[in-house]
Design an enzyme around this catalytic site. Structure first.
Site, PDB file in Angstrom:
ATOM      1  CD  GLN A  71      93.446  59.436   7.553  1.00 39.76           C
ATOM      2  OE1 GLN A  71      92.538  59.115   6.801  1.00 39.76           O
ATOM      3  NE2 GLN A  71      94.617  59.853   7.100  1.00 39.76           N
ATOM      4  CB  SER A  72      88.102  64.598   9.617  1.00 37.33           C
ATOM      5  OG  SER A  72      86.779  65.008   9.351  1.00 37.33           O
ATOM      6  CG  ASN A  73      85.577  59.250   7.591  1.00 34.40           C
ATOM      7  OD1 ASN A  73      86.389  58.789   6.794  1.00 34.40           O
ATOM      8  ND2 ASN A  73      85.384  58.728   8.793  1.00 34.40           N
TER       9      ASN A  73
END
Ligand SMILES: *Cc1c(COP(=O)(O)O)cnc(C)c1O
Length: 324
Positions: A71-73
């Site tokens: 879920q890396s922004n």
């Protein structure tokens, strides 16, 4: 001046959090909206990528490679930035393919990134393997570090400190999430370079990753060197709070849920479950314990990340499970 590619909508707005301040009975809270940097749903990495991409363009790269959690922004914003400069993007994500595409993963794919799952491998090793594979194929790959946190990326937050001061806002204290460290290190360097004299309080998000005191100082000094000044910063002078990360990276506890609930209900502002909810929870706790006094003017620096809410679902609800 460090070369940059224009990607972000700047300056980002800064405004008061009237109702939250009232509910708490002080202090005077403000927010800096780096969730609104614009590109691909925004966030703090867009600022860093302006400088990181200028380097990739100068080196005539055709493919950006970076890495992060599923879920890396940072990965999502890098995918958006790659498209803007006509480059291909390879994202190396931790763990195995979950089979579904919630939250940031959906956006990574819409933004045209190629996703590679690192499995058991370390992210840096897996990134290097992708780099070698692409170079062997005759491509011109360029590595963007995890979180965009080298001195060049962090320099963006030195300039962001100057931007805040140009908005005529001199809070007594800035509170910000710190994970790979570039944002906080940049703010620390920017304070020295551009004369911000208030307190800067980092809330550490995870045990791994780069927000160790010594590394923050090294990064801040690196920013100074890039901008052309020797900065003398001692590790003891860095205010980084390590008491809020024990639950583990990406684990939402009652503290984070409470912060998400208050910001949403009172201010219409969406915090993300991993970074800003933890940082805001830390700030609320410091206020509650009187370490942040009621007569301060405090600015919470929102670093983005709300798309991850769509992957966390009911875990972020006040009564988890109520909607499932
Ligand atoms: C990456 C990120 C941070 C942490 O910034 P660092 O520069 O890595 O310390 C904070 N908030 C959000 C939403 C992020 O995506």
């Amino acid at each position: 001046m460090i070369p940059k590619v224009k990607l972000a909508q700047l300056p980002t707005p800064a405004h008061r959090l009237q109702r939250l301040s009232e509910e708490l009975g002080g202090p005077e809270l403000w927010i800096k909206r780096d969730d609104l940097t614009g590109l691909a749903m925004g966030g703090n990495k867009v600022r860093k990528l302006e400088y990181l991409l200028a380097e990739a363009v100068a080196q005539d790269a055709d493919t950006l490679i970076t890495a992060g959690a599923a879920q890396s922004n940072h990965c999502r914003q890098t995918a958006g930035a790659a498209g803007r400069v006509g480059m291909h993007c390879v994202l190396v994500l931790g763990g195995d393919d979950p089979g579904t595409r919630p939250g940031n993963l959906l956006l990574d794919e819409l933004l045209g990134a190629e996703i590679v799952w690192a499995g058991e491998a370390g992210l840096n090793d897996a990134m290097q393997a992708e780099f070698d594979r692409l170079a062997a194929d005759g491509r011109r790959p360029h590595l963007i570090p995890i979180g965009g946190s080298n001195a060049r990326g962090a320099a963006a937050y030195a300039y962001a400190t100057r931007e805040l001061m140009e908005q005529d806002l001199r809070p007594d204290r800035i509170v910000v999430a710190s994970s790979s460290g570039g944002t906080l290190a940049g703010l620390l360097a920017g304070a020295r370079l551009f004369g911000y004299t208030g307190q800067i309080t980092g809330i550490r998000i995870a045990k791994f990753g780069g927000a160790e005191r010594d590394r923050l100082v090294e990064l801040a000094k690196g920013v100074g060197e890039l901008i052309g000044e020797n900065l003398d910063i001692s590790p003891q002078a860095v205010d980084i709070r390590e008491g809020y990360m024990d639950a583990g990276y990406g684990i939402v506890t009652d503290r984070e849920r409470d912060a998400i609930d208050r910001f949403a209900r009172l201010e219409g502002i969406l915090l993300d479950p991993v970074y800003t909810a933890r940082a805001a929870a830390g700030m609320l706790d410091l206020i509650h314990r009187g370490e942040i006094s009621k007569d301060e003017r405090v600015l919470f620096w929102h670093t983005g990340g709300a798309p991850a809410l769509f992957a966390y679902g009911s875990q972020v609800m006040d009564q988890p499970g109520a909607m499932s």
